[in-house]
Scaffold this motif. Structure first.
Motif, short mmCIF file in Angstrom:
data_model
loop_
_atom_site.label_atom_id
_atom_site.label_comp_id
_atom_site.label_asym_id
_atom_site.label_seq_id
_atom_site.Cartn_x
_atom_site.Cartn_y
_atom_site.Cartn_z
N ARG A 184 0.83 -1.22 0.00
CA ARG A 184 0.00 0.00 0.00
C ARG A 184 0.87 1.27 0.00
NH1 ARG A 184 -4.89 -1.71 4.25
NH2 ARG A 184 -6.02 -2.99 2.78
N GLY A 185 1.98 1.17 -0.72
CA GLY A 185 2.84 2.36 -0.89
C GLY A 185 3.67 2.70 0.33
N GLN A 186 3.69 1.83 1.32
CA GLN A 186 4.53 2.13 2.50
C GLN A 186 5.23 0.86 2.99
OE1 GLN A 186 1.27 3.94 4.79
NE2 GLN A 186 1.23 2.14 6.11
N ALA A 187 6.17 1.05 3.92
CA ALA A 187 6.92 -0.11 4.41
C ALA A 187 5.96 -1.11 5.04
CB ALA A 187 7.94 0.37 5.45
N THR A 188 6.23 -2.40 4.85
CA THR A 188 5.34 -3.43 5.41
C THR A 188 5.41 -3.43 6.94
OG1 THR A 188 7.11 -4.98 4.88
CG2 THR A 188 5.22 -5.00 3.44
N ASN A 189 4.41 -4.04 7.54
CA ASN A 189 4.27 -4.00 8.99
C ASN A 189 5.53 -4.51 9.71
OD1 ASN A 189 3.36 -4.86 11.75
ND2 ASN A 189 1.47 -3.92 11.03
N HIS A 190 6.08 -5.65 9.22
CA HIS A 190 7.24 -6.22 9.93
C HIS A 190 8.49 -5.36 9.78
CE1 HIS A 190 7.68 -8.06 5.90
NE2 HIS A 190 8.96 -7.95 6.14
N VAL A 191 8.56 -4.58 8.68
CA VAL A 191 9.71 -3.70 8.50
C VAL A 191 9.68 -2.60 9.57
CG1 VAL A 191 10.72 -1.96 6.94
CG2 VAL A 191 10.01 -4.18 6.03
N VAL A 192 8.46 -2.13 9.88
CA VAL A 192 8.33 -1.04 10.86
C VAL A 192 8.33 -1.57 12.30
CG1 VAL A 192 6.83 0.87 11.61
CG2 VAL A 192 7.02 0.31 9.17
N PHE A 193 7.59 -2.65 12.54
CA PHE A 193 7.38 -3.10 13.94
C PHE A 193 8.15 -4.36 14.31
CE2 PHE A 193 3.74 -0.49 12.82
CZ PHE A 193 3.60 0.32 13.93
N GLY A 194 8.78 -4.98 13.33
CA GLY A 194 9.49 -6.24 13.61
C GLY A 194 8.57 -7.43 13.35
N GLU A 195 9.19 -8.56 13.07
CA GLU A 195 8.42 -9.75 12.70
C GLU A 195 7.47 -10.23 13.78
OE1 GLU A 195 11.89 -11.90 10.42
OE2 GLU A 195 10.25 -13.28 10.84
N ALA A 196 7.96 -10.24 15.02
CA ALA A 196 7.13 -10.78 16.10
C ALA A 196 5.87 -9.94 16.27
CB ALA A 196 7.94 -10.82 17.40
N MET A 197 6.03 -8.61 16.24
CA MET A 197 4.87 -7.74 16.45
C MET A 197 3.91 -7.83 15.26
SD MET A 197 3.64 -6.07 18.83
CE MET A 197 5.14 -6.14 19.80
N ALA A 198 4.46 -7.98 14.05
CA ALA A 198 3.60 -8.12 12.86
C ALA A 198 2.75 -9.38 12.97
CB ALA A 198 4.46 -8.14 11.59
#
Ligand code: GRG
Length: 326
Positions: A124-138
């Motif tokens: 969606r035009g932005q960094a994926t969830n795990h890139v921002v919050f880390g894999e565990a949080m995603a």
């Protein structure tokens, strides 16, 4: 308050409903964020993906199916003077359901993008969830979204909808998102099963078919279910046609789209040797299939009493799924 006109302007139609869904999502998130039991970072991660700029296609299909059966079955089109109010009243019947479908969809995108699956860093035009919050949080944000989605249907569906209807919807959602649906489709995709129709039907079609079916299933008029069995069956079949078209269009966009327009990295399917309609039947085969699906979808609407001339939104949404550029 949503407004609409009788001569259908699809851009206005989708914009009004998308905005209504997004304000409903915002209200739900704001309420959840006040719950002190929920870790702040988890709430942030859920908000990040749920409110990122998606098309809200599944929510729109759910609302469109509800509107269509109510207009056809209850002569709602004759209440011209009260049309705006009527649209708002219809929206309220499925608003919680439409939001929950978007939660399940957002969850599936978060999990799909994880390094252990597609390993994508743009969505969606932005960094994926795990890139921002880390894999565990995603992973955990996805888990929480699934359960919040169920809770939200139970809590937010108006009392005019029968409890039987709500239970049936939750059961069908569990099937559509679960092992015979999205999860199973993801597994067939992972092991590079060659039955591309089955992959697309399960991974993409099942939730889209559920969105249409459930929007009609919860449509009530005078406290009675409005949709006929013929319409419910037709909407489910139409959903698989639209879902397949949507996914084939996605396969084509992966080849011809740019990151600016599609919001994710193009060329990933070929790079990871994915089984897609294009990889099996070629670009021409994919385009030929899209034309065939348009015709098949139109016939389903006609044969199942789902054509409402003043508001042909289901045909228009199928046409969008086929011709879309993002
Ligand atoms: C844990 C229940 C559970 C499921 C997870 C990861 C997974 C299983 C399934 C993957 C499902 C998936 C991502 C299918 C792809 C469908 C697709 C075409 C997504 C893109 O949808 P758009 O274009 O996205 O509607 P926007 O961003 O507009 O919402």
């Amino acid at each position: 308050m949503m407004t609409t006109t009788h001569s259908l302007d699809m851009q206005v139609y989708t914009k009004q409903r998308r905005e209504a869904v997004e304000s409903a999502l915002e209200a739900i998130l704001t309420k959840w964020e006040k719950d002190l039991r929920v870790p702040k970072v988890l709430a942030e991660s859920m908000r990040y993906s749920l409110m990122s700029p998606g098309k809200r296609m599944r929510a729109l299909l759910c609302i469109a199916a509800c509107e269509t059966v109510l207009h056809i079955n209850n002569g709602a089109q004759s209440e011209k003077t009260d049309f705006n109010l009527l649209e708002q009243k219809i929206f309220e019947q499925v608003s919680a359901l439409a939001c929950s479908i978007e939660m399940i969809h957002a969850m599936s995108l978060i999990h799909d993008d994880l390094p252990c699956l597609d390993n994508d860093d743009m969505r969606r035009g932005q960094a994926t969830n795990h890139v921002v919050f880390g894999e565990a949080m995603a992973l955990l944000a996805g888990d929480a979204l699934i359960l919040r989605a169920i809770e939200n249907i139970i809590e937010g569906t108006p009392a005019s909808v029968s409890k039987d209807g709500v239970l049936e919807v939750i059961k069908e959602l569990s099937i559509a998102a679960g092992a015979p649906g999205m999860v199973g489709g993801q597994v067939f995709d992972l092991v590079k099963d060659l039955d591309v129709k089955r992959i697309h039907d399960e991974k993409t079609g099942a939730l889209i078919a559920f969105s249409l079916w459930s929007g009609a299933r919860l449509a009530t008029y005078d406290n009675r279910a409005s949709a006929t069995q013929e319409q419910l069956d037709g909407l489910r079949q139409f959903g698989f046609v639209l879902g397949l078209a949507f996914q084939i269009a996605d396969d084509l966009l992966d080849i011809n789209g740019s990151v600016e327009v599609i919001g994710k990295t193009p060329g990933k399917d070929a790079a990871s040797d994915k089984v897609t309609w294009v990889s099996i039947f070629g670009e021409d085969g994919a385009r030929a299939k899209l034309s065939q699906l348009m015709e098949q979808g139109e016939n389903l609407l006609k044969d199942h009493n789902l054509k409402f001339a003043p508001l042909p939104v289901l045909s228009e949404l199928l046409s969008f799924a086929i011709t879309r550029s993002h």
